[in-house]
Design a protein around this motif. Structure first.
Motif, short mmCIF file in Angstrom:
data_model
loop_
_atom_site.label_atom_id
_atom_site.label_comp_id
_atom_site.label_asym_id
_atom_site.label_seq_id
_atom_site.Cartn_x
_atom_site.Cartn_y
_atom_site.Cartn_z
N SER A 49 2.49 -7.55 3.54
CA SER A 49 3.17 -7.54 4.84
C SER A 49 2.52 -8.64 5.67
CB SER A 49 3.00 -6.18 5.54
OG SER A 49 3.52 -6.24 6.86
N GLU A 94 -6.52 -8.70 3.15
CA GLU A 94 -5.93 -7.94 4.26
C GLU A 94 -6.74 -8.17 5.54
OE1 GLU A 94 -4.32 -3.91 3.50
OE2 GLU A 94 -5.74 -3.27 5.05
N ASP A 130 -1.19 -8.57 7.40
CA ASP A 130 -1.34 -7.25 8.03
C ASP A 130 -1.65 -6.15 7.02
OD1 ASP A 130 -0.88 -8.11 10.67
OD2 ASP A 130 1.28 -8.11 10.34
N LYS A 131 -1.07 -6.26 5.84
CA LYS A 131 -1.25 -5.19 4.86
C LYS A 131 -1.10 -5.74 3.45
CE LYS A 131 -1.55 -0.83 3.50
NZ LYS A 131 -2.78 -0.02 3.71
N PHE A 150 4.97 2.87 3.11
CA PHE A 150 4.52 1.90 4.11
C PHE A 150 5.70 1.35 4.91
CE2 PHE A 150 3.86 -2.58 5.23
CZ PHE A 150 2.81 -2.43 6.14
N GLN A 154 6.40 1.72 8.94
CA GLN A 154 6.57 0.56 9.81
C GLN A 154 7.89 0.63 10.56
OE1 GLN A 154 3.31 -0.44 9.82
NE2 GLN A 154 4.17 -2.47 10.09
#
Length: 324
Positions: A49, A94, A130-131, A150, A154
């Motif tokens: 992400s 990350e 972000d991830k 996930f 979000q």
């Protein structure tokens, strides 16, 4: 997911000179890791992400996930070409942030068109991870399950943030609004006359649509054509007719926010609709003009109402088949 991979491919049109502490990776990719968190780096097959900002050499933003309100969600490609921006992602973990640079001419061959808005010799591409969901030795079922959880989480965060965004927009623009049970926020700025539009009627309306940031994506008014072309970075279509639109109301032929909002108006009325994404284009959006989870704003004027004819013949009911 396919569109997000395309956005990552777009990032390969990277960037400026070696000033400012940039290092050179294999293949000529220049990079500067500005935030370096501990943890394993991204590996092929991992899910990422990313928040991205793509800018021209002159600091003009071509694309920004911060503006669209949704990060790029994509797997790390299994194959990379030397110097490709995706090779830079392999340097990150990350929480990291970095700037990557590459000469456009190394990606776009002579005569190949550049993406809209890209001018000059270089472009600047910033990324924040972000991830990361590591593929590792997870089974496909478990891996895809973690991604789905996930993405859903979000999406829920984005949806829950919409009411506050709408409230702020109304306050910033000094709107005195009402809110329907479905979440449509509206203000009738000029009352009309006569009966309201009813289901089955055809509303004849002038309108202008914008995002919360003020960027205009559509209008029935010719004087807005140049602004639409500028905001959408799309050339004006000379064949586009600018005239009031005829809309069948209550038949699901327009977004839900329009179907609901038009029933509040009568002939001559002017109104502003602030439409949450669930009543608009939802999590898919309408790329490239309307991003995912976009709250849209429409100013509307009802020019005329063509009432449904109650005496019009009803379509014949289908007859069951007969067997002989």
């Amino acid at each position: 997911m396919r569109k997000n991979v395309m956005l990552i491919a777009l990032a390969t049109i990277g960037l400026a000179s070696c000033k400012g502490g940039f290092k050179q990776a294999e293949g000529g990719l220049l990079y500067d890791i500005t935030v370096d968190k501990s943890g394993p780096t991204i590996k092929t097959g991992d899910f990422m992400s990313l928040n991205l900002v793509l800018k021209t050499e002159g600091d003009s933003v071509v694309y920004s996930t911060y503006e669209t309100g949704r990060p790029v969600l994509a797997p790390m490609p299994k194959e990379q070409k030397k110097g490709d921006i995706t090779t830079g992602f392999l340097l990150l973990s990350e929480g990291d942030s970095a700037t990557f640079k590459m000469n456009i001419d190394s990606v776009f061959k002579k005569g190949q068109p550049k993406p809209p808005g890209v001018k000059g010799k270089y472009i600047i591409y910033n990324v924040k991870v972000d991830k990361v969901i590591a593929r590792g030795n997870l089974s496909e079922v478990v891996f895809q399950g973690r991604i789905s959880e996930f993405v859903k989480a979000q999406s829920d965060v984005i949806r829950k943030a919409e009411p506050a965004k709408i409230k702020k927009y109304a306050a910033d623009n000094k709107l005195t609004t009402q809110v329907t049970p479905s979440g449509l926020t509206y203000q009738i700025t000029t009352p009309g006359t006569g009966a309201n539009i009813a289901k089955g009627d055809t509303a004849v309306v002038n309108y202008t649509g914008t995002l919360l940031n003020g960027k205009m994506f559509d209008s029935s008014l010719k004087e807005n054509a140049a602004q639409i072309a500028k905001d959408t970075k799309q050339p004006a279509d000379p064949r586009r007719p600018f005239a009031p639109m005829h809309l069948a109301v209550g038949e699901g032929k327009v977004i839900r926010g329009w179907d609901e909002g038009l029933l509040l108006l009568n002939k001559g009325a002017k109104a502003t609709f602030v439409i949450p994404s669930d009543l608009g284009w939802g999590e898919q959006g309408a790329p490239p003009m309307i991003p995912a989870f976009a709250v849209t704003v429409f100013t509307v004027e009802v020019v005329d109402i063509i009432h449904a004819n109650p005496n019009a013949p009803k379509p014949a009911a289908p007859q069951p088949p007969t067997f002989r």
